[in-house]
Motif scaffolding. Structure first.
Motif, short mmCIF file in Angstrom:
data_model
loop_
_atom_site.label_atom_id
_atom_site.label_comp_id
_atom_site.label_asym_id
_atom_site.label_seq_id
_atom_site.Cartn_x
_atom_site.Cartn_y
_atom_site.Cartn_z
N LYS A 184 -24.92 -1.77 54.85
CA LYS A 184 -25.53 -0.42 54.80
C LYS A 184 -25.08 0.31 53.54
CE LYS A 184 -26.32 0.09 59.71
NZ LYS A 184 -25.31 -0.21 60.73
N ARG A 185 -23.93 -0.06 53.03
CA ARG A 185 -23.44 0.60 51.81
C ARG A 185 -23.88 -0.16 50.57
NH1 ARG A 185 -17.18 1.71 52.96
NH2 ARG A 185 -17.42 2.80 50.98
N GLY A 186 -24.77 -1.14 50.76
CA GLY A 186 -25.37 -1.83 49.61
C GLY A 186 -24.71 -3.14 49.21
N ASN A 187 -23.68 -3.58 49.96
CA ASN A 187 -23.03 -4.85 49.61
C ASN A 187 -23.81 -6.01 50.21
OD1 ASN A 187 -21.40 -7.09 49.35
ND2 ASN A 187 -19.50 -6.00 49.81
N ARG A 188 -24.49 -6.79 49.37
CA ARG A 188 -25.38 -7.86 49.85
C ARG A 188 -24.66 -9.22 49.89
NH1 ARG A 188 -28.99 -7.01 52.24
NH2 ARG A 188 -29.13 -4.79 52.41
#
Ligand code: GLC
Length: 432
Positions: A184-188
Protein backbone atom coordinates in the motif's frame (compact mmCIF):
# COMPACT_ATOMS: atom_id res chain seq x y z
CA UNK A 1 43.33 -36.65 -14.06
CA UNK A 2 46.70 -35.12 -13.12
CA UNK A 3 45.91 -32.27 -15.51
CA UNK A 4 42.93 -31.01 -13.51
CA UNK A 5 45.11 -28.62 -11.59
CA UNK A 6 48.46 -27.09 -12.23
CA UNK A 7 50.55 -27.62 -9.14
CA UNK A 8 52.19 -24.52 -7.66
CA UNK A 9 55.95 -24.30 -7.87
CA UNK A 10 57.75 -25.17 -4.69
CA UNK A 11 60.57 -22.90 -3.66
CA UNK A 12 62.36 -24.79 -0.91
CA UNK A 13 65.35 -22.47 -0.84
CA UNK A 14 63.10 -19.42 -0.53
CA UNK A 15 61.25 -20.99 2.35
CA UNK A 16 64.49 -21.74 4.15
CA UNK A 17 65.64 -18.13 3.77
CA UNK A 18 62.28 -16.89 4.99
CA UNK A 19 62.49 -19.12 8.00
CA UNK A 20 65.96 -17.95 8.88
CA UNK A 21 65.30 -14.24 8.27
CA UNK A 22 61.94 -14.06 9.99
CA UNK A 23 63.09 -16.00 13.01
CA UNK A 24 59.45 -16.74 13.85
CA UNK A 25 58.68 -19.47 11.40
CA UNK A 26 58.53 -22.76 13.22
CA UNK A 27 58.94 -25.69 10.89
CA UNK A 28 56.48 -28.40 11.90
CA UNK A 29 56.93 -32.12 11.68
CA UNK A 30 56.11 -31.65 8.03
CA UNK A 31 58.88 -30.69 5.65
CA UNK A 32 58.89 -26.97 4.88
CA UNK A 33 58.67 -25.66 1.35
CA UNK A 34 55.86 -27.85 0.04
CA UNK A 35 52.66 -26.75 -1.63
CA UNK A 36 49.38 -28.04 -0.21
CA UNK A 37 46.20 -27.70 -2.25
CA UNK A 38 42.95 -27.02 -0.39
CA UNK A 39 39.42 -26.85 -1.78
CA UNK A 40 37.57 -23.63 -0.95
CA UNK A 41 34.23 -22.12 -1.99
CA UNK A 42 34.75 -19.31 -4.47
CA UNK A 43 32.16 -16.94 -2.97
CA UNK A 44 33.75 -13.69 -1.74
CA UNK A 45 33.49 -14.01 2.08
CA UNK A 46 34.34 -17.69 2.05
CA UNK A 47 37.36 -17.25 -0.19
CA UNK A 48 38.61 -14.39 2.04
CA UNK A 49 38.38 -16.63 5.08
CA UNK A 50 40.35 -19.43 3.36
CA UNK A 51 43.00 -16.95 2.22
CA UNK A 52 43.40 -15.50 5.71
CA UNK A 53 43.91 -18.92 7.34
CA UNK A 54 46.16 -20.10 4.52
CA UNK A 55 48.36 -16.99 4.81
CA UNK A 56 48.71 -17.48 8.57
CA UNK A 57 49.80 -21.10 8.09
CA UNK A 58 52.19 -20.20 5.27
CA UNK A 59 53.85 -17.64 7.53
CA UNK A 60 54.21 -20.17 10.32
CA UNK A 61 55.55 -23.05 8.26
CA UNK A 62 57.19 -21.69 5.13
CA UNK A 63 54.88 -23.89 3.10
CA UNK A 64 52.49 -22.68 0.41
CA UNK A 65 48.73 -23.17 0.15
CA UNK A 66 47.11 -23.34 -3.22
CA UNK A 67 43.36 -22.74 -3.13
CA UNK A 68 41.27 -24.84 -5.44
CA UNK A 69 38.07 -22.82 -5.81
CA UNK A 70 34.71 -24.53 -6.13
CA UNK A 71 31.09 -23.40 -6.52
CA UNK A 72 29.23 -22.95 -3.22
CA UNK A 73 26.83 -25.84 -3.81
CA UNK A 74 27.39 -29.00 -1.83
CA UNK A 75 25.54 -31.24 -4.33
CA UNK A 76 27.73 -30.13 -7.25
CA UNK A 77 30.92 -30.18 -5.23
CA UNK A 78 30.27 -33.70 -3.94
CA UNK A 79 30.10 -34.95 -7.52
CA UNK A 80 33.34 -33.19 -8.45
CA UNK A 81 35.22 -34.31 -5.35
CA UNK A 82 33.92 -37.85 -5.58
CA UNK A 83 35.18 -38.11 -9.17
CA UNK A 84 38.56 -36.65 -8.23
CA UNK A 85 38.98 -39.08 -5.32
CA UNK A 86 37.73 -42.13 -7.21
CA UNK A 87 40.32 -41.36 -9.89
CA UNK A 88 43.02 -41.37 -7.20
CA UNK A 89 44.07 -37.84 -8.12
CA UNK A 90 46.82 -36.34 -5.94
CA UNK A 91 45.89 -32.83 -7.11
CA UNK A 92 43.96 -31.90 -3.98
CA UNK A 93 45.52 -32.61 -0.58
CA UNK A 94 42.88 -31.18 1.75
CA UNK A 95 39.15 -31.35 1.11
CA UNK A 96 36.35 -29.34 2.71
CA UNK A 97 33.85 -31.98 3.72
CA UNK A 98 30.15 -31.43 4.35
CA UNK A 99 28.84 -33.00 7.59
CA UNK A 100 26.86 -35.48 5.44
CA UNK A 101 29.85 -36.75 3.45
CA UNK A 102 32.01 -38.83 5.82
CA UNK A 103 30.00 -42.01 5.15
CA UNK A 104 30.24 -41.44 1.39
CA UNK A 105 33.93 -40.53 1.09
CA UNK A 106 35.56 -42.06 4.18
CA UNK A 107 37.69 -44.61 2.35
CA UNK A 108 39.50 -41.86 0.44
CA UNK A 109 40.60 -39.99 3.56
CA UNK A 110 43.54 -40.47 5.89
CA UNK A 111 42.76 -41.55 9.48
CA UNK A 112 43.70 -38.43 11.46
CA UNK A 113 43.61 -40.16 14.84
CA UNK A 114 47.35 -40.93 14.97
CA UNK A 115 48.15 -37.26 14.29
CA UNK A 116 45.87 -35.48 16.80
CA UNK A 117 45.99 -35.53 20.58
CA UNK A 118 43.10 -36.52 22.84
CA UNK A 119 42.92 -32.92 24.09
CA UNK A 120 42.64 -31.58 20.57
CA UNK A 121 39.73 -33.93 19.89
CA UNK A 122 38.05 -33.28 23.23
CA UNK A 123 37.87 -29.54 22.47
CA UNK A 124 35.30 -30.17 19.69
CA UNK A 125 31.60 -31.01 20.03
CA UNK A 126 31.58 -34.80 20.57
CA UNK A 127 28.64 -35.41 18.24
CA UNK A 128 30.63 -33.93 15.33
CA UNK A 129 33.68 -36.04 16.19
CA UNK A 130 31.33 -39.07 16.25
CA UNK A 131 29.88 -38.02 12.89
CA UNK A 132 33.38 -37.81 11.41
CA UNK A 133 34.43 -41.21 12.75
CA UNK A 134 33.73 -44.02 10.30
CA UNK A 135 34.62 -47.62 11.23
CA UNK A 136 36.80 -46.29 14.05
CA UNK A 137 38.73 -43.92 11.75
CA UNK A 138 38.63 -40.17 12.30
CA UNK A 139 38.37 -39.11 8.67
CA UNK A 140 37.92 -35.35 9.14
CA UNK A 141 38.40 -32.65 11.76
CA UNK A 142 35.43 -30.34 12.51
CA UNK A 143 35.87 -26.85 11.01
CA UNK A 144 32.56 -25.03 11.55
CA UNK A 145 29.04 -26.03 12.40
CA UNK A 146 25.70 -24.87 11.02
CA UNK A 147 22.02 -24.98 11.91
CA UNK A 148 19.14 -23.43 9.98
CA UNK A 149 18.07 -20.08 11.50
CA UNK A 150 15.36 -17.50 10.88
CA UNK A 151 16.52 -14.01 9.94
CA UNK A 152 14.01 -11.18 10.10
CA UNK A 153 13.82 -7.45 9.47
CA UNK A 154 13.74 -5.93 12.95
CA UNK A 155 12.73 -2.51 11.62
CA UNK A 156 9.71 -3.85 9.71
CA UNK A 157 8.50 -6.06 12.56
CA UNK A 158 8.79 -3.13 14.97
CA UNK A 159 6.94 -0.69 12.76
CA UNK A 160 4.05 -3.17 12.35
CA UNK A 161 4.02 -4.03 16.07
CA UNK A 162 4.89 -7.69 15.44
CA UNK A 163 7.20 -10.00 17.36
CA UNK A 164 9.40 -12.71 15.85
CA UNK A 165 7.08 -15.65 15.13
CA UNK A 166 6.73 -18.66 17.38
CA UNK A 167 4.89 -20.88 14.88
CA UNK A 168 4.89 -21.18 11.07
CA UNK A 169 1.28 -19.95 11.09
CA UNK A 170 2.33 -16.80 12.93
CA UNK A 171 5.21 -16.31 10.47
CA UNK A 172 2.78 -16.47 7.55
CA UNK A 173 0.36 -13.99 9.17
CA UNK A 174 3.14 -11.54 10.05
CA UNK A 175 4.69 -11.78 6.59
CA UNK A 176 1.33 -11.22 4.92
CA UNK A 177 0.43 -8.25 7.10
CA UNK A 178 3.77 -6.53 6.50
CA UNK A 179 3.87 -7.21 2.76
CA UNK A 180 0.26 -5.92 2.39
CA UNK A 181 1.09 -2.81 4.39
CA UNK A 182 4.26 -2.12 2.40
CA UNK A 183 2.45 -2.70 -0.94
CA UNK A 184 0.00 0.00 0.00
CA UNK A 185 2.97 2.28 0.54
CA UNK A 186 4.20 1.52 -2.98
CA UNK A 187 6.79 -1.21 -2.28
CA UNK A 188 6.31 -3.72 -5.13
CA UNK A 189 9.39 -5.89 -4.54
CA UNK A 190 9.02 -6.96 -0.91
CA UNK A 191 8.16 -10.59 -0.33
CA UNK A 192 7.37 -12.40 2.91
CA UNK A 193 9.64 -15.41 3.37
CA UNK A 194 12.65 -16.65 1.38
CA UNK A 195 14.35 -20.01 1.73
CA UNK A 196 16.21 -22.61 -0.37
CA UNK A 197 13.77 -24.38 -2.71
CA UNK A 198 15.98 -25.54 -5.57
CA UNK A 199 16.13 -29.33 -6.09
CA UNK A 200 19.40 -29.96 -4.19
CA UNK A 201 20.75 -30.72 -0.74
CA UNK A 202 19.69 -27.31 0.60
CA UNK A 203 16.04 -28.26 0.02
CA UNK A 204 16.58 -31.45 2.00
CA UNK A 205 17.79 -29.25 4.89
CA UNK A 206 14.78 -26.91 4.68
CA UNK A 207 12.21 -29.69 4.36
CA UNK A 208 13.71 -31.70 7.22
CA UNK A 209 13.28 -28.59 9.39
CA UNK A 210 9.60 -28.28 8.45
CA UNK A 211 9.02 -31.97 9.14
CA UNK A 212 10.95 -32.06 12.42
CA UNK A 213 9.20 -28.88 13.58
CA UNK A 214 5.90 -30.78 13.23
CA UNK A 215 7.30 -33.80 15.09
CA UNK A 216 7.37 -35.79 11.84
CA UNK A 217 10.75 -37.51 12.29
CA UNK A 218 14.01 -37.42 10.35
CA UNK A 219 13.20 -39.23 7.04
CA UNK A 220 15.09 -42.38 8.14
CA UNK A 221 15.39 -42.93 11.88
CA UNK A 222 18.51 -43.85 13.85
CA UNK A 223 17.48 -47.53 13.85
CA UNK A 224 17.28 -47.51 10.05
CA UNK A 225 13.49 -47.48 9.68
CA UNK A 226 11.95 -45.25 7.05
CA UNK A 227 9.57 -42.77 8.69
CA UNK A 228 9.02 -40.09 6.08
CA UNK A 229 5.50 -41.10 4.98
CA UNK A 230 3.64 -40.03 8.12
CA UNK A 231 0.77 -37.57 8.63
CA UNK A 232 2.91 -34.95 10.39
CA UNK A 233 5.41 -34.90 7.55
CA UNK A 234 2.49 -34.53 5.13
CA UNK A 235 1.14 -31.60 7.18
CA UNK A 236 4.60 -29.99 7.17
CA UNK A 237 4.95 -30.18 3.37
CA UNK A 238 1.39 -28.95 2.86
CA UNK A 239 2.20 -25.96 5.06
CA UNK A 240 5.30 -25.09 3.03
CA UNK A 241 3.49 -25.61 -0.29
CA UNK A 242 0.84 -23.17 0.98
CA UNK A 243 3.45 -20.39 1.30
CA UNK A 244 4.19 -20.37 -2.44
CA UNK A 245 2.47 -17.56 -4.27
CA UNK A 246 1.26 -16.27 -0.90
CA UNK A 247 4.26 -15.22 1.23
CA UNK A 248 7.00 -16.86 -0.86
CA UNK A 249 7.62 -16.09 -4.55
CA UNK A 250 7.67 -19.15 -6.83
CA UNK A 251 11.20 -18.18 -7.87
CA UNK A 252 12.33 -19.69 -4.56
CA UNK A 253 12.04 -23.08 -6.28
CA UNK A 254 15.30 -22.07 -8.03
CA UNK A 255 17.02 -20.49 -5.02
CA UNK A 256 19.98 -21.73 -3.01
CA UNK A 257 21.60 -20.09 0.01
CA UNK A 258 23.17 -17.24 -1.95
CA UNK A 259 20.17 -16.25 -4.09
CA UNK A 260 17.84 -16.11 -1.08
CA UNK A 261 20.40 -14.22 1.01
CA UNK A 262 21.08 -11.70 -1.77
CA UNK A 263 17.38 -10.87 -2.16
CA UNK A 264 16.97 -10.44 1.61
CA UNK A 265 20.19 -8.39 1.76
CA UNK A 266 18.83 -6.11 -0.96
CA UNK A 267 15.86 -5.39 1.33
CA UNK A 268 13.38 -7.53 -0.60
CA UNK A 269 12.05 -9.83 2.13
CA UNK A 270 10.71 -9.78 5.68
CA UNK A 271 12.00 -13.26 6.65
CA UNK A 272 14.85 -15.46 5.46
CA UNK A 273 15.88 -19.01 6.36
CA UNK A 274 19.66 -19.32 6.18
CA UNK A 275 22.75 -20.52 8.07
CA UNK A 276 24.68 -18.61 10.79
CA UNK A 277 27.33 -17.35 8.38
CA UNK A 278 24.71 -15.15 6.66
CA UNK A 279 24.86 -12.92 9.77
CA UNK A 280 28.23 -11.36 8.85
CA UNK A 281 27.18 -10.96 5.20
CA UNK A 282 23.88 -9.28 6.10
CA UNK A 283 25.58 -6.92 8.54
CA UNK A 284 28.65 -6.06 6.46
CA UNK A 285 29.20 -2.30 6.06
CA UNK A 286 28.03 -2.40 2.43
CA UNK A 287 24.84 -4.37 3.20
CA UNK A 288 21.66 -2.32 2.62
CA UNK A 289 20.04 -4.02 5.66
CA UNK A 290 23.04 -3.80 8.02
CA UNK A 291 21.90 -3.21 11.61
CA UNK A 292 18.24 -3.90 10.75
CA UNK A 293 18.40 -7.70 10.95
CA UNK A 294 17.40 -9.97 13.81
CA UNK A 295 17.90 -13.71 14.03
CA UNK A 296 16.10 -16.40 16.00
CA UNK A 297 15.28 -20.11 15.89
CA UNK A 298 12.97 -21.33 13.13
CA UNK A 299 9.29 -21.51 14.17
CA UNK A 300 7.38 -24.49 15.56
CA UNK A 301 4.99 -26.58 13.51
CA UNK A 302 1.91 -25.68 15.54
CA UNK A 303 1.53 -25.52 19.30
CA UNK A 304 2.70 -29.06 19.86
CA UNK A 305 5.63 -28.70 17.48
CA UNK A 306 9.21 -27.71 18.24
CA UNK A 307 11.72 -25.11 17.16
CA UNK A 308 14.47 -26.84 15.27
CA UNK A 309 17.16 -26.39 12.66
CA UNK A 310 18.95 -28.89 10.45
CA UNK A 311 22.53 -29.68 11.42
CA UNK A 312 25.00 -28.57 8.79
CA UNK A 313 28.64 -27.70 8.83
CA UNK A 314 31.99 -28.48 7.28
CA UNK A 315 35.09 -30.43 8.18
CA UNK A 316 38.58 -30.69 6.73
CA UNK A 317 39.98 -34.03 5.55
CA UNK A 318 43.26 -35.20 4.03
CA UNK A 319 43.18 -37.20 0.84
CA UNK A 320 44.72 -40.66 0.92
CA UNK A 321 46.10 -39.82 -2.52
CA UNK A 322 47.99 -36.75 -1.27
CA UNK A 323 51.75 -36.73 -1.79
CA UNK A 324 52.14 -34.34 1.17
CA UNK A 325 50.19 -36.05 3.91
CA UNK A 326 52.26 -34.66 6.81
CA UNK A 327 51.99 -31.05 5.67
CA UNK A 328 48.33 -31.51 4.74
CA UNK A 329 47.53 -32.87 8.21
CA UNK A 330 49.37 -29.93 9.75
CA UNK A 331 47.26 -27.49 7.71
CA UNK A 332 44.06 -29.27 8.80
CA UNK A 333 45.07 -29.13 12.49
CA UNK A 334 45.95 -25.46 12.15
CA UNK A 335 42.77 -24.45 10.33
CA UNK A 336 40.47 -26.40 12.63
CA UNK A 337 42.30 -25.19 15.75
CA UNK A 338 41.13 -22.56 18.20
CA UNK A 339 42.87 -19.52 16.74
CA UNK A 340 41.58 -19.99 13.18
CA UNK A 341 38.07 -20.97 14.30
CA UNK A 342 38.00 -17.78 16.33
CA UNK A 343 39.23 -15.66 13.42
CA UNK A 344 36.57 -17.16 11.15
CA UNK A 345 33.82 -16.63 13.75
CA UNK A 346 34.77 -13.02 14.49
CA UNK A 347 35.16 -11.92 10.87
CA UNK A 348 32.80 -14.18 8.92
CA UNK A 349 30.36 -15.69 11.47
CA UNK A 350 31.33 -19.31 10.92
CA UNK A 351 30.08 -21.05 14.07
CA UNK A 352 32.90 -22.78 15.93
CA UNK A 353 32.97 -26.49 16.67
CA UNK A 354 35.09 -25.79 19.77
CA UNK A 355 32.72 -25.50 22.71
CA UNK A 356 34.64 -22.92 24.76
CA UNK A 357 34.64 -20.39 21.89
CA UNK A 358 30.94 -19.92 22.68
CA UNK A 359 32.10 -18.18 25.87
CA UNK A 360 34.70 -16.01 24.12
CA UNK A 361 33.92 -12.28 24.45
CA UNK A 362 35.09 -11.34 20.95
CA UNK A 363 33.23 -14.20 19.30
CA UNK A 364 30.03 -13.23 21.14
CA UNK A 365 30.46 -9.51 20.44
CA UNK A 366 30.62 -10.24 16.70
CA UNK A 367 27.81 -12.84 16.83
CA UNK A 368 25.51 -11.95 19.74
CA UNK A 369 22.99 -14.59 18.63
CA UNK A 370 25.43 -17.42 19.41
CA UNK A 371 24.68 -17.07 23.13
CA UNK A 372 20.86 -17.20 22.74
CA UNK A 373 20.84 -19.81 19.99
CA UNK A 374 23.47 -22.11 21.45
CA UNK A 375 20.86 -24.84 22.04
CA UNK A 376 19.60 -24.55 18.45
CA UNK A 377 23.09 -25.16 17.15
CA UNK A 378 23.94 -27.95 19.55
CA UNK A 379 20.59 -29.81 19.35
CA UNK A 380 20.12 -29.43 15.60
CA UNK A 381 18.38 -32.29 13.80
CA UNK A 382 20.79 -34.45 11.80
CA UNK A 383 20.05 -35.66 8.32
CA UNK A 384 20.14 -39.49 8.16
CA UNK A 385 23.61 -39.57 6.64
CA UNK A 386 25.23 -41.55 9.41
CA UNK A 387 22.61 -44.30 9.25
CA UNK A 388 22.45 -44.53 5.47
CA UNK A 389 26.22 -44.15 4.97
CA UNK A 390 27.39 -44.35 1.38
CA UNK A 391 23.75 -44.36 0.19
CA UNK A 392 22.87 -41.01 1.77
CA UNK A 393 23.29 -39.21 -1.56
CA UNK A 394 20.56 -41.37 -3.11
CA UNK A 395 18.28 -41.00 -0.07
CA UNK A 396 18.58 -37.24 -0.06
CA UNK A 397 18.08 -36.90 -3.82
CA UNK A 398 14.91 -39.02 -3.62
CA UNK A 399 13.68 -36.87 -0.74
CA UNK A 400 14.35 -33.47 -2.30
CA UNK A 401 12.82 -34.68 -5.60
CA UNK A 402 9.57 -35.63 -3.81
CA UNK A 403 9.56 -32.33 -1.91
CA UNK A 404 10.28 -30.26 -5.01
CA UNK A 405 7.49 -32.02 -6.91
CA UNK A 406 5.06 -31.28 -4.06
CA UNK A 407 6.06 -27.62 -3.91
CA UNK A 408 5.74 -27.34 -7.69
CA UNK A 409 2.21 -28.77 -7.59
CA UNK A 410 3.09 -32.14 -9.15
CA UNK A 411 1.23 -34.63 -6.95
CA UNK A 412 0.02 -34.17 -3.40
CA UNK A 413 2.25 -34.26 -0.34
CA UNK A 414 0.58 -37.50 0.81
CA UNK A 415 1.01 -39.29 -2.53
CA UNK A 416 4.58 -38.08 -3.06
CA UNK A 417 5.67 -39.05 0.44
CA UNK A 418 3.96 -42.46 0.11
CA UNK A 419 5.92 -43.12 -3.11
CA UNK A 420 9.09 -41.90 -1.46
CA UNK A 421 8.50 -44.15 1.55
CA UNK A 422 8.16 -47.15 -0.81
CA UNK A 423 11.35 -46.27 -2.68
CA UNK A 424 13.34 -45.76 0.52
CA UNK A 425 12.08 -49.08 1.96
CA UNK A 426 13.27 -50.86 -1.18
CA UNK A 427 16.70 -49.25 -0.62
CA UNK A 428 16.59 -50.24 3.05
CA UNK A 429 15.93 -53.88 2.09
CA UNK A 430 19.04 -54.00 -0.02
CA UNK A 431 20.96 -52.52 2.92
CA UNK A 432 21.98 -49.03 3.96
C1 GLC B 1 25.44 -25.59 4.29
C2 GLC B 1 25.59 -26.64 5.37
C3 GLC B 1 25.72 -28.01 4.76
C4 GLC B 1 24.53 -28.28 3.87
C5 GLC B 1 24.42 -27.21 2.80
C6 GLC B 1 23.16 -27.39 1.98
O1 GLC B 1 26.63 -25.48 3.56
O2 GLC B 1 26.70 -26.38 6.19
O3 GLC B 1 25.80 -28.99 5.77
O4 GLC B 1 24.59 -29.56 3.29
O5 GLC B 1 24.39 -25.93 3.39
O6 GLC B 1 23.08 -26.46 0.96
Amino acid sequence: MGGWLVRGLVCAAGAAVFAAAGGVVVPTAAAAGVTVTLTCFASPGFADSCRASAAAWEKRTGNTVRLHYQPEDTTTVLQIDHALLEAGSPDVDVFQVDVIWPGILARHFVDLRPYVSDDEIAAHFPQIIANNTVDGRLVAMPWYTDAGLLYFRKDLLESYGRRPPDTWAELAQTAEAIVDGERKRGNRTLSGFLWQGRAYEGLTCNALEWIDSFGGGAIVEADGTVSVDNPRAVAALETAAGWLGRITPRAVLFYGENESRDAFRAGDAVFLRNWPFAWAQLNAPDSPVAGRVGVTALPRGGNSGKRTGTLGGWQLAVSRHSRNVEAAVDLVRFMTGREEQKRRAVHWSYSPTIADLYRDAEVLAANPFLADLHATLVDAVARPSRRTGARYGEVSAAFWTAVHATLSGTGTAAANLADLGGALRRMEKSGW
